[in-house]
Design a protein around this motif. Structure first.
Motif, short mmCIF file in Angstrom:
data_model
loop_
_atom_site.label_atom_id
_atom_site.label_comp_id
_atom_site.label_asym_id
_atom_site.label_seq_id
_atom_site.Cartn_x
_atom_site.Cartn_y
_atom_site.Cartn_z
N VAL A 98 4.00 -4.35 6.59
CA VAL A 98 4.11 -4.45 5.14
C VAL A 98 3.42 -5.73 4.66
CG1 VAL A 98 5.75 -4.61 3.22
CG2 VAL A 98 6.33 -3.23 5.22
N GLN A 99 2.59 -5.58 3.63
CA GLN A 99 1.96 -6.75 2.99
C GLN A 99 2.92 -7.23 1.90
OE1 GLN A 99 -1.49 -7.54 3.73
NE2 GLN A 99 -1.17 -9.43 2.58
N ARG B 100 3.96 -3.85 0.18
CA ARG B 100 3.23 -2.58 0.20
C ARG B 100 2.91 -2.25 1.66
NH1 ARG B 100 1.46 0.11 -3.89
NH2 ARG B 100 1.32 -1.56 -5.41
N VAL B 101 3.18 -1.02 2.05
CA VAL B 101 2.96 -0.60 3.44
C VAL B 101 1.46 -0.58 3.72
CG1 VAL B 101 3.24 1.31 5.08
CG2 VAL B 101 5.09 0.77 3.48
N VAL B 102 1.04 -1.29 4.80
CA VAL B 102 -0.38 -1.26 5.18
C VAL B 102 -0.60 -0.52 6.50
CG1 VAL B 102 -1.15 -3.28 3.87
CG2 VAL B 102 -0.20 -3.62 6.15
N HIS B 103 0.47 -0.29 7.21
CA HIS B 103 0.37 0.56 8.41
C HIS B 103 1.68 1.31 8.56
CE1 HIS B 103 -0.39 1.91 12.49
NE2 HIS B 103 0.83 1.47 12.79
N ALA B 104 1.57 2.65 8.69
CA ALA B 104 2.78 3.47 8.80
C ALA B 104 2.59 4.46 9.94
CB ALA B 104 3.04 4.21 7.49
N ASP C 282 2.77 2.77 0.05
CA ASP C 282 4.13 2.83 -0.51
C ASP C 282 4.65 1.43 -0.81
OD1 ASP C 282 4.19 5.56 -0.23
OD2 ASP C 282 5.58 5.59 1.47
N LEU C 283 5.39 1.33 -1.90
CA LEU C 283 6.10 0.07 -2.20
C LEU C 283 7.43 0.12 -1.48
CD1 LEU C 283 5.93 -0.58 -6.06
CD2 LEU C 283 4.88 -1.95 -4.24
N GLU D 267 3.20 -13.64 4.73
CA GLU D 267 2.20 -12.77 4.11
C GLU D 267 2.35 -11.31 4.55
OE1 GLU D 267 -1.67 -15.13 2.97
OE2 GLU D 267 -1.05 -15.65 5.02
N ARG D 268 2.84 -11.10 5.76
CA ARG D 268 3.12 -9.75 6.23
C ARG D 268 4.42 -9.75 7.03
NH1 ARG D 268 -1.97 -10.46 5.63
NH2 ARG D 268 -2.12 -11.94 7.33
N PHE D 269 5.11 -8.62 7.01
CA PHE D 269 6.28 -8.48 7.88
C PHE D 269 6.31 -7.06 8.44
CE2 PHE D 269 7.99 -7.62 3.56
CZ PHE D 269 8.70 -6.43 3.74
#
Ligand code: BGC
Length: 359
Positions: free
Chosen positions: A31-32, A69-73, A83-84, A127-129
């Motif tokens: 997630v970004q 915001r999902v950057v890898h799913a 997705d938020l 910045e990402r989690f």
């Protein structure tokens, strides 16, 4: 990547620093981060009064009120890139206890739960989690500006659910609610009370700033005077200050069969002399209930998302009184007189690292 980290228990240890990218194994989402809210618990952690680092580490990434915001799913996880989402704060204990075993980690019985950004798990102020799909909650489209309010709303959604469950012990219909404290939790509690059709009264000390207007624009009544004026025939009190004296006063003035729900965590150690015999007599003879509530499970996050969708977007935006870009993060931890909710904005470029004395 940049993250705000702290050594729990050590004052002035908070800093913005470079940390490793999150690991996205075992089907977790990457997630970004868009925004992270700052609350009283963060203040306590930053002041060295609360918080626990992950095992074998001294530093904890701060932040438990997220929006990203999902950057890898991964396939089949129920999420799409774009997705938020908001991360659920608490993870069940490893035993697990009877409550955690059924997904009610908010009611953990053995205290071995972990909490992102608070207890033994890195938080979201990075910045990402990464997060497992079962601990991510979809934010409905259109809530991008205010989705960071989902976590505090989940806490009051749980409080109202518990009040209603306790109320169902008898033939009882609440008509009037008093909220003490017009911070984010109090105002969101007032919103959910109004959405339930209750007559809502809100008590706070502020006479200026955004709080009185936020309350009246909900159709609720604002009081800045002594508690007694606001505490007449009240069926439900949602106490959101944690101030011992006020807790005691609202317990005394609740109507018969009334419910006092305590959500505020007291930070001081003030001594009060209390007539426990009189209080006990009143609670017993009037069938009153006083209870505490903390945290939220997935059901409450979903109820919170519904409440935010039904709320006036403009009103929700006014709760966020300051948005601080990540490169000025120190300012987010320095309280300003008219703050309601302060949010750290991760969408603006982080500059150089700061470390500073805060709070
Ligand atoms: C958080 C809860 C958490 C509690 C105690 C609050 O600020 O919103 O999720 O359980 O602190 O750590």
């Amino acid at each position: 990547m940049k993250a705000i980290t702290v050594i729990p228990g050590r004052l002035n240890s908070v800093r913005l620093e470079d940390v490793e990218e999150p690991v996205t194994s075992n089907g977790s989402l990457l997630v970004q981060t868009l925004a992270v809210g700052v609350c009283g618990t963060d203040g306590e952690i930053v002041r060295g009064e609360y918080g626990f680092a992950p095992p074998n580490r001294s530093r904890l990434i701060l932040g438990h009120e997220s929006l990203g915001r999902v950057v890898h799913a991964p396939d089949g996880g129920g999420f799409q890139v774009g997705d938020l989402v908001v991360g659920i704060v608490r993870q069940p204990d490893p035993v697990p206890c009877a409550s955690c075993a059924v997904g009610e980690w908010d009611m953990c019985r053995n205290g071995r739960y972990a909490e992102h950004g608070i207890k033994e798990l890195d938080g979201f102020a990075a910045e990402r989690f990464s997060i497992a799909p079962r601990f991510a909650v979809t934010v409905p489209p259109g809530l991008e500006d205010v989705g960071v309010l989902l976590e505090p709303t989940s806490v009051v959604a749980k409080a109202w659910e518990q009040i209603e469950r306790i109320g169902a012990r008898a033939h009882w219909r609440a008509a009037r609610a008093l909220i003490t404290g017009a911070g984010p939790i109090g105002l969101l509690a007032a919103l959910l009370g109004v959405q339930r059709g209750l007559e809502v009264h809100v008590l706070d000390r502020a006479t200026e700033g955004p709080k009185p207007g936020l309350v009246t624009d909900l159709g609720a009544t604002y009081y800045a005077g002594p508690p007694a004026a606001a505490c007449i025939d009240v069926d439900v009190v949602l106490e959101c200050t944690g101030v011992g004296q006020l807790v005691f006063e609202v317990m005394k003035c609740i109507a018969p069969s009334g419910i006092v729900c305590l959500t505020g965590v007291s930070s001081g150690h003030r001594q009060l002399t209390v007539d426990m015999d009189a209080l006990n007599r009143e609670l017993v003879l009037e069938n009153n209930v006083v209870f505490g509530t903390v945290n939220a499970n997935r059901r409450h996050y979903e109820a919170a998302a519904d409440a935010l969708v039904r709320a006036d977007r403009g009103w929700l935006k006014r709760l966020i009184t300051r948005r601080v870009p990540l490169d000025r993060w120190v300012e987010a931890f320095v309280r300003q007189p008219h703050d309601v909710k302060t949010v750290i904005d991760f969408t603006r470029e982080a500059g150089h690292c700061h470390s500073g004395s805060v709070l």
